[in-house]
Design a protein around this motif. Structure first.
Motif, PDB file in Angstrom:
ATOM      1  N   ARG A 147       0.760  -1.273  -0.011  1.00 27.46           N
ATOM      2  CA  ARG A 147       0.039   0.097  -0.059  1.00 27.46           C
ATOM      3  C   ARG A 147       0.821   1.290   0.069  1.00 27.46           C
ATOM      4  N   ASN A 148       2.087   1.102  -0.502  1.00 21.50           N
ATOM      5  CA  ASN A 148       3.132   2.159  -0.350  1.00 21.50           C
ATOM      6  C   ASN A 148       2.975   2.947   0.969  1.00 21.50           C
ATOM      7  N   ILE A 149       3.092   1.972   2.096  1.00 17.56           N
ATOM      8  CA  ILE A 149       3.141   2.549   3.445  1.00 17.56           C
ATOM      9  C   ILE A 149       4.701   2.207   3.937  1.00 17.56           C
ATOM     10  N   ASN A 150       5.458   3.525   3.972  1.00 16.72           N
ATOM     11  CA  ASN A 150       7.050   3.346   4.315  1.00 16.72           C
ATOM     12  C   ASN A 150       7.203   3.810   5.827  1.00 16.72           C
ATOM     13  N   LYS A 151       6.380   4.465   6.205  1.00 14.90           N
ATOM     14  CA  LYS A 151       6.198   5.214   7.678  1.00 14.90           C
ATOM     15  C   LYS A 151       4.970   5.185   8.325  1.00 14.90           C
ATOM     16  N   ALA A 152       4.905   4.589   9.596  1.00  9.70           N
ATOM     17  CA  ALA A 152       3.465   4.609  10.158  1.00  9.70           C
ATOM     18  C   ALA A 152       3.658   5.011  11.539  1.00  9.70           C
ATOM     19  N   LEU A 153       2.569   5.544  12.139  1.00  9.94           N
ATOM     20  CA  LEU A 153       2.222   5.817  13.540  1.00  9.94           C
ATOM     21  C   LEU A 153       1.348   4.869  14.196  1.00  9.94           C
ATOM     22  N   LEU A 154       1.837   3.908  15.153  1.00 11.65           N
ATOM     23  CA  LEU A 154       1.317   2.905  15.728  1.00 11.65           C
ATOM     24  C   LEU A 154       0.744   3.675  17.024  1.00 11.65           C
ATOM     25  N   LEU A 155      -0.664   3.665  17.069  1.00 10.64           N
ATOM     26  CA  LEU A 155      -1.221   4.057  18.193  1.00 10.64           C
ATOM     27  C   LEU A 155      -1.913   3.064  18.903  1.00 10.64           C
ATOM     28  N   THR A 156      -1.783   3.102  20.286  1.00 12.89           N
ATOM     29  CA  THR A 156      -2.170   1.784  21.118  1.00 12.89           C
ATOM     30  C   THR A 156      -2.397   2.348  22.553  1.00 12.89           C
ATOM     31  N   GLY A 157      -2.382   1.311  23.504  1.00 11.06           N
ATOM     32  CA  GLY A 157      -2.571   1.837  24.870  1.00 11.06           C
ATOM     33  C   GLY A 157      -1.657   0.727  25.610  1.00 11.06           C
ATOM     34  N   ASN A 158      -1.510   1.114  26.973  1.00 11.23           N
ATOM     35  CA  ASN A 158      -0.272  -0.014  27.539  1.00 11.23           C
ATOM     36  C   ASN A 158      -1.011  -1.374  27.682  1.00 11.23           C
ATOM     37  N   LYS A 159      -2.093  -1.833  28.112  1.00 13.72           N
ATOM     38  CA  LYS A 159      -2.399  -2.959  28.079  1.00 13.72           C
ATOM     39  C   LYS A 159      -2.813  -3.641  26.715  1.00 13.72           C
ATOM     40  N   SER A 160      -3.109  -2.806  25.749  1.00 14.87           N
ATOM     41  CA  SER A 160      -3.254  -3.542  24.536  1.00 14.87           C
ATOM     42  C   SER A 160      -2.036  -3.879  23.831  1.00 14.87           C
ATOM     43  N   TRP A 161      -0.884  -2.988  24.061  1.00 12.53           N
ATOM     44  CA  TRP A 161       0.375  -3.285  23.462  1.00 12.53           C
ATOM     45  C   TRP A 161       1.041  -4.480  24.261  1.00 12.53           C
ATOM     46  N   GLN A 162       0.726  -4.631  25.474  1.00 16.31           N
ATOM     47  CA  GLN A 162       1.098  -5.743  26.073  1.00 16.31           C
ATOM     48  C   GLN A 162       0.633  -6.886  25.743  1.00 16.31           C
ATOM     49  N   ALA A 163      -0.471  -6.985  25.369  1.00 10.81           N
ATOM     50  CA  ALA A 163      -1.447  -8.079  24.651  1.00 10.81           C
ATOM     51  C   ALA A 163      -0.924  -8.537  23.151  1.00 10.81           C
ATOM     52  N   LEU A 164      -0.601  -7.327  22.488  1.00 10.74           N
ATOM     53  CA  LEU A 164      -0.262  -7.424  21.035  1.00 10.74           C
ATOM     54  C   LEU A 164       1.271  -7.947  20.776  1.00 10.74           C
ATOM     55  N   ILE A 197      -1.747   5.264   9.787  1.00  9.62           N
ATOM     56  CA  ILE A 197      -1.723   5.146  11.366  1.00  9.62           C
ATOM     57  C   ILE A 197      -2.281   3.610  11.325  1.00  9.62           C
ATOM     58  N   ILE A 198      -1.601   3.056  12.321  1.00 10.91           N
ATOM     59  CA  ILE A 198      -1.998   1.678  12.773  1.00 10.91           C
ATOM     60  C   ILE A 198      -2.796   1.653  14.244  1.00 10.91           C
ATOM     61  N   GLY A 199      -4.039   1.419  14.266  1.00 12.44           N
ATOM     62  CA  GLY A 199      -4.587   1.538  15.478  1.00 12.44           C
ATOM     63  C   GLY A 199      -4.545   0.042  15.981  1.00 12.44           C
ATOM     64  N   ALA A 200      -3.871  -0.120  17.437  1.00 15.12           N
ATOM     65  CA  ALA A 200      -3.774  -1.490  17.686  1.00 15.12           C
ATOM     66  C   ALA A 200      -4.644  -1.302  19.348  1.00 15.12           C
ATOM     67  N   GLY A 201      -5.839  -1.682  19.514  1.00 16.73           N
ATOM     68  CA  GLY A 201      -6.237  -1.835  20.843  1.00 16.73           C
ATOM     69  C   GLY A 201      -7.769  -1.956  20.652  1.00 16.73           C
ATOM     70  N   GLY A 202      -8.437  -1.452  21.589  1.00 15.46           N
ATOM     71  CA  GLY A 202     -10.079  -1.528  21.637  1.00 15.46           C
ATOM     72  C   GLY A 202     -10.658  -0.457  20.880  1.00 15.46           C
ATOM     73  N   GLY A 203     -12.032  -0.415  21.086  1.00 13.87           N
ATOM     74  CA  GLY A 203     -12.953   0.619  20.233  1.00 13.87           C
ATOM     75  C   GLY A 203     -12.199   1.936  20.150  1.00 13.87           C
ATOM     76  N   LYS A 204     -12.131   2.373  21.211  1.00 17.47           N
ATOM     77  CA  LYS A 204     -11.502   4.066  21.494  1.00 17.47           C
ATOM     78  C   LYS A 204     -10.290   4.246  20.714  1.00 17.47           C
ATOM     79  N   VAL A 205      -9.328   3.444  20.842  1.00 17.75           N
ATOM     80  CA  VAL A 205      -8.024   3.463  20.126  1.00 17.75           C
ATOM     81  C   VAL A 205      -8.524   3.271  18.415  1.00 17.75           C
ATOM     82  N   LEU A 206      -9.194   2.261  18.184  1.00 16.40           N
ATOM     83  CA  LEU A 206      -9.689   2.202  16.698  1.00 16.40           C
ATOM     84  C   LEU A 206     -10.244   3.338  16.179  1.00 16.40           C
ATOM     85  N   ASP A 207     -11.336   3.862  17.073  1.00 17.06           N
ATOM     86  CA  ASP A 207     -12.027   5.051  16.366  1.00 17.06           C
ATOM     87  C   ASP A 207     -11.283   6.417  16.253  1.00 17.06           C
TER      88      ASP A 207
END
Length: 359
Positions: free
Chosen positions: A30-47, A88-98
């Motif tokens: 998708r021609n994505i060479n740089k991304a911002l990964l948005l997450t939360g502490n618990k979400s990142w621990q799980a992922l 932007i990579i959203g990794a987490g629950g509904g609020k992170v993804l929204d």
């Protein structure tokens, strides 16, 4: 009738174990060479145990601050612009993804979502529910484009707290009752609404058939067929109802009750799907469907969904305020009939539910 705008699915969706191993190739495609990964502490621990090492795509990490609010969306958007992110990579629950979906829209970059919970259909739907920074829901924004890439690693979902799975089941059951009250009125609905109606019924049927087993399997950490069916129903089928049904498939009375409940500070600790499940009971009683309410109460008790405001954790002193908030002009509770639903009607139903339990 007005046009039905169909946004049935993300551009690409995969649900499979090891799916994240192909993340880098999918980003580069998708021609994505740089991304911002948005997450939360618990979400990142799980992922984190499942997240691959990216060698050709640069990723910057950012934690969200707790609410999908306009200031938070603007804050994250500024970060994405400052680093020149392609996605932007959203990794987490509904609020992170929204937040991620809103940032992608506002900045014109691509959206990649990796849910860590099965608590709602936020990974699928091209909209964001917006709250104040204090946690009161204000509105939702529907975006013109769908999610670019949605990757679901079921092992991540299996590791989430079981109450979040139960809440997701509650939110998904509501798809049927909120879509049916609107679409069933059409003598000859357009094909898109037929698809939404069928999918909404599928949501309820899959929950009634598989939810109990899926919950038990989740408690044991068993990645079973029942668990995956329920997870995909919550995310995919639940999202398709609104995707094909447009405004006729998104929300009706149950979500308005949820929105009204956000005026109570105590409700901020309750899960979205728990509040919506309670809202289903209020909606059905406003429709006069007492037999269906009794049926649902039995199911709710089996799987752990709340049937009363008290079980949600909200004091009954808030009933009047919730009723007023949930019947504001523009709330979808008013689709239940031609004339508006009034706050006293809602308050009476809510009081009746509490009194039935304490009687």
């Amino acid at each position: 009738m007005e046009d039905i705008i169909v946004k049935g699915a993300p551009a690409e969706y995969i649900c499979n174990t090891h799916v994240l191993e192909g993340l880098e190739d999918k980003l580069l495609a998708r021609n994505i060479n740089k991304a911002l990964l948005l997450t939360g502490n618990k979400s990142w621990q799980a992922l984190r145990p499942f997240f691959p090492k990216l060698e050709r795509v640069e990723v910057a990490f950012e934690n969200y601050l707790g609410e999908c609010s306009l200031p938070e969306i603007a804050r994250v958007a500024e970060i994405a612009k400052a680093i020149g992110a392609d996605a932007i990579i959203g990794a987490g629950g509904g609020k992170v993804l929204d937040i991620a979906k809103a940032v992608a829209h506002d900045t014109g970059i691509k959206s990649v979502l990796i849910p860590t919970l099965t608590s709602n259909c936020a990974p699928w739907t091209p909209l964001s529910v917006v709250y104040t920074e204090a946690g009161t829901m204000t509105h939702y924004t529907i975006f013109p484009g769908s999610v670019d890439l949605l990757l679901v690693e079921p092992r991540v979902l299996l590791g989430a707290p079981v109450p979040l799975l139960v809440a997701g089941i509650g939110d998904t059951i509501a798809k049927w009752y909120e879509a049916d009250v609107q679409i069933s009125r059409f003598d000859n609905p357009p094909l898109a609404l037929k698809i939404a109606h069928y999918t909404a019924k599928l949501c309820a049927d899959e929950m009634f058939e598989h939810a109990e087993v899926a919950i038990q399997d989740a408690k044991q950490g068993l990645l079973s067929e029942a668990f995956i069916k329920v997870a995909e129903t919550i995310i995919m089928a639940g999202g398709m109802v609104g995707g094909f049904g447009d405004k006729f498939g998104r929300t009706a009375g149950a979500h308005s009750i949820h929105n009204g409940m956000t005026i109570s500070p105590e409700s901020h600790h309750a899960l979205h799907g728990d509040k919506v499940a309670y809202g289903v009971l209020v909606q059905l009683l406003l429709e006069g469907k007492t037999d269906e309410v009794e049926k649902l109460k039995v199911f709710y008790k089996k799987i752990g969904l709340p049937s009363t405001l008290k079980e949600v954790g909200v004091p009954s002193k808030w009933i009047e305020d919730i009723a007023i908030q949930s019947t504001r002009v523009g709330e979808t509770i008013h689709v239940l009939r031609q004339e508006p639903i009034t706050a006293p009607e809602v308050a009476a139903v809510m009081k009746g539910i509490e009194e039935t339990v304490t009687a």
